[in-house]
Design an enzyme around this catalytic site. Sequence first.
Site, short mmCIF file in Angstrom:
data_model
loop_
_atom_site.label_atom_id
_atom_site.label_comp_id
_atom_site.label_asym_id
_atom_site.label_seq_id
_atom_site.Cartn_x
_atom_site.Cartn_y
_atom_site.Cartn_z
N HIS A 154 0.83 -1.21 0.00
CA HIS A 154 0.00 0.00 0.00
C HIS A 154 0.87 1.26 0.00
O HIS A 154 0.52 2.27 0.61
CB HIS A 154 -0.97 0.00 1.18
CG HIS A 154 -1.88 -1.18 1.22
ND1 HIS A 154 -3.06 -1.25 0.49
CD2 HIS A 154 -1.76 -2.37 1.85
CE1 HIS A 154 -3.63 -2.43 0.69
NE2 HIS A 154 -2.86 -3.13 1.51
N SER A 277 15.36 16.70 -19.64
CA SER A 277 14.27 17.67 -19.75
C SER A 277 14.76 18.88 -20.52
O SER A 277 15.94 19.24 -20.46
CB SER A 277 13.82 18.09 -18.35
OG SER A 277 13.02 19.26 -18.41
#
Length: 451
Positions: A154, A277
């Site tokens: 989780h 980027s």
Amino acid sequence: MSTTVFDSTLFRDMFGTAEMRGVFSDQALIERYIEVEVALAKAEARCGVIPVEAAAQIAELSRYESLDLALMQHETEIVGYPILPLVEQLSKLCGEAGRYVHWGATTQDIMDTAVVLQVRAALAIVERDVQAVRGLLAELAQRYRDTPMAGRTHLQHALPITFGYKCAVWLSMFDRHAERLVELRPRVEIGQFAGAAGTLASLGDKGLEVQAALMDELGLGEPQATWHVARDGLAETLNFLGLVSASLGKVALDVMMMMTSELGEVYEPFVKGRGASSTMPQKRNPISCELMYAAAKGVRQQAGLMLDAMIQDFERSTGPWQAEWIAIPEAFALTAASLGQARFMLAGLEVRTERMRKNLDMTQGLIVAEAVMMGLAPALGRQVAHDVVYAACRLANDQGISLLQALQAQGEATARLDLATLERLCDPANYLGLAPQMVDLALARPGAVAR
């Protein structure tokens, strides 16, 4: 002009490979049509259905290079299928023997068998790459067998594991895929030759003999029954590709998340400029993983389309068959691309063991609360031990102290266990369970890839 990622000059090698495109190119497909037509003539000559001389002439003169492709394309749009235009050209090219081209066959016989020949070649590529991925995962599992890291459930720390254990879990999927592929191929690599309504009526009592001879010529299995409208073999193939690509997507998702700045536990291989980027010089984006993740979604769509195409009317479909022409090449292209990205990524994966250890220690022992609970259980009982450790965890969180400090402050644990025992229980590296042994079992299983 390119219109999709599959034929785009910019994107085609990100969503496919040159090798797989070669299997499903127009030229390869037409050559497979011709291969089937030639094999049919040879088979019929063997069975005494057509003259041996005619079969020899058909084999000699049926050449892709001799075709008028522009005419074939134009007539395919008119007819709706490429076989009639092809047979017309082959018949002319073969002269007197041309009368025996396509003898007793129907369009779908030729097209289905040609696609099976493509699928056979494509599955050989997939098999090779799955084996390569298995080898890389086995190497990682063995190398990092004992490297502790945080196991997460989780998206939160659960219990310590080893990175080798994580790789062994990944490996287990691909071991099963290798088994599935071995089982799958005999069911799929089966030719089609059944005539207009699937009964081989045009060849009289020679039909099944010719069918067997044709499959022998092509090295394909003989069909149990006509599969003009029984498409489970191709559907199984594409859903197998869906399983492979989804497993690759799972590996990609794990690696992407482990590459986050907050974790920094593994990185894709460094190649100057890869994942860069346009505005942020610090970026190192998980490009291979992103492509693997996207491919899994694309293959799932095509596997679903192939399942939908199984639902066909009567003895010849009206539409679902054409949907296969979309689904099959695209599913193989995406799977090949994903396997290629996985091979690149896993072969050069940068594993930061020091970050794994740092992240393992970030909760200051809370990740091994279960170990402390089980250490106290013999004296307190499991439920009381759970409540004691639960309260200590809350105290550690509230005050920003370690689990060991919270247990010492609380006093109930130190009344039962000495400090050295508590220190041992609070060290995550001492609570790896059987993770290393599970790696050994995964690497030693029957059929394990050679390392």
